[in-house]
Write an enzyme that holds these catalytic residues in place. Structure first.
Site, mmCIF file in Angstrom:
data_model
loop_
_atom_site.group_PDB
_atom_site.id
_atom_site.type_symbol
_atom_site.label_atom_id
_atom_site.label_comp_id
_atom_site.label_asym_id
_atom_site.label_seq_id
_atom_site.Cartn_x
_atom_site.Cartn_y
_atom_site.Cartn_z
ATOM 1 N N LYS A 123 43.154 45.711 45.829
ATOM 2 C CA LYS A 123 42.554 45.175 44.447
ATOM 3 C C LYS A 123 41.212 45.773 44.281
ATOM 4 O O LYS A 123 40.856 46.338 43.022
ATOM 5 C CB LYS A 123 42.155 43.644 44.487
ATOM 6 C CG LYS A 123 41.368 42.976 43.360
ATOM 7 C CD LYS A 123 42.335 43.133 42.109
ATOM 8 C CE LYS A 123 41.476 42.729 40.782
ATOM 9 N NZ LYS A 123 41.391 41.175 40.600
ATOM 10 N N LYS B 30 30.945 41.213 40.141
ATOM 11 C CA LYS B 30 31.242 40.367 41.611
ATOM 12 C C LYS B 30 32.221 41.181 42.462
ATOM 13 O O LYS B 30 31.943 41.525 43.428
ATOM 14 C CB LYS B 30 31.865 38.998 41.253
ATOM 15 C CG LYS B 30 31.984 38.247 42.394
ATOM 16 C CD LYS B 30 33.705 38.477 42.970
ATOM 17 C CE LYS B 30 34.466 37.489 42.136
ATOM 18 N NZ LYS B 30 35.840 37.754 42.656
#
Length: 308
Positions: free
Chosen positions: A189, A257
């Site tokens: 990811k 984030k």
């Protein structure tokens, strides 16, 4: 209006599952599990969201909500989870009211949170000690992918546990692939987010350049979208960037984030990410301009001011 769009589901055995976290991703993901025929118990920190989900899917047999992650996980063969960050994940997994405390030996916890590889390995080890399985399984495809049941899922963990959960996860997925051992899903990811950061910055510069040159940019995007410049970002965000529309999709706060996780991991493994680090700071500029909840394509506002 339903939170999910109808689709056909691959045949799979009916499972008792739990879903922890009913945000913009988790809510429709849990909905697809219910619509595919699985018995779903949901938990959300704000109980009204769980109640709303149960009301929406009241016509599907076996759906209910629980007061704690432990209660939600008690009868589940698979516990799915999608929360905000590492600490949110630990809070629903560990402790007296956490999911691990309620899960039966042999049950599998599947985490769709975009979190660190470090926390994935930590929870994998904790699960093993309790006779449980843990799969880190972050997703790509955004809110639209969740609503359409067309997410791409990148998984890390044991092969047998992955094989057991995959048919159920295909209720909300277009592809669900094991990348490697624990943590590999989260690392994949991160690769995904590195690619997106560079693509959106390049697309922003291209659109700003074309507008400054006086080109018909919707037409230009149509043309170059049929060539080597084609990408998901160009196809789905190019024209809305030209229009100055940023009220959908993946928020800047979430991207920062994620890029923070990427840069932390790069410091550990020695990877050099100069462009990613620069784009992260560009997103900080967007935050300072008040764009925290704008879509990540709002990166263009650094170059072309947003329309009033």
């Amino acid at each position: 209006m339903s939170s999910i769009n109808p689709r056909s589901y691959e045949p799979s055995p009916t499972r008792r599952v739990a879903f922890l976290g009913l945000g913009v991703m988790g809510y429709p993901m849990a909905g697809h599990l219910a619509t595919a025929g699985h018995q779903v118990t949901v938990y959300n920190r704000t109980a009204t969201k769980s109640e709303a989900w149960c009301a929406e899917f009241a016509g599907v047999t076996g759906q209910k909500h629980a007061k704690t992650p432990r209660e939600a996980a008690q009868d589940a063969e698979i516990v799915f989870c999608c929360v905000g960050n590492d600490e949110d994940l630990r809070s629903v997994v560990l402790g007296a009211d956490g999911a691990f405390a309620g899960m039966r030996p042999g049950a599998t916890f599947v985490d769709h949170t975009t979190a660190s590889a470090e926390v994935a390995r930590e929870l994998y080890a904790a699960a093993k000690k309790l006779g449980l399985q843990f799969i880190d399984a972050p997703v790509s495809g955004g809110q639209a992918g969740a609503q359409n049941g067309q997410l791409t899922v990148m998984c890390g963990g044991d092969q047998a546990a992955f094989d057991a959960m995959r048919p159920t996860a295909m209720a909300f997925s277009r592809a669900c692939t094991r990348i490697g051992d624990s943590g590999a899903g989260q690392l994949a990811k991160m690769v995904n987010q590195i690619c997106i950061a560079g693509l959106v910055q390049g697309l922003s510069e291209a659109i700003a350049f074309g507008q400054q040159a006086g080109l018909d940019m919707p037409l230009v995007l149509d043309v170059i979208g049929k060539g080597a410049a084609q990408s998901w970002q160009l196809d789905n965000r190019g024209k809305t960037m030209v229009q100055g529309r940023f009220d959908f999709g993946f928020a800047v706060d979430w991207m920062r984030k994620d890029l923070g996780l990427v840069l932390d991991e790069a410091r550990r493994n020695g990877a050099r990410l100069p462009v990613t680090a620069l784009v992260d700071q560009f997103y900080a500029d967007v935050q300072r301009a008040g764009g925290n909840r704008w879509d990540t394509s709002s990166l263009i506002t650094r170059l072309v001011p947003p329309r009033p």
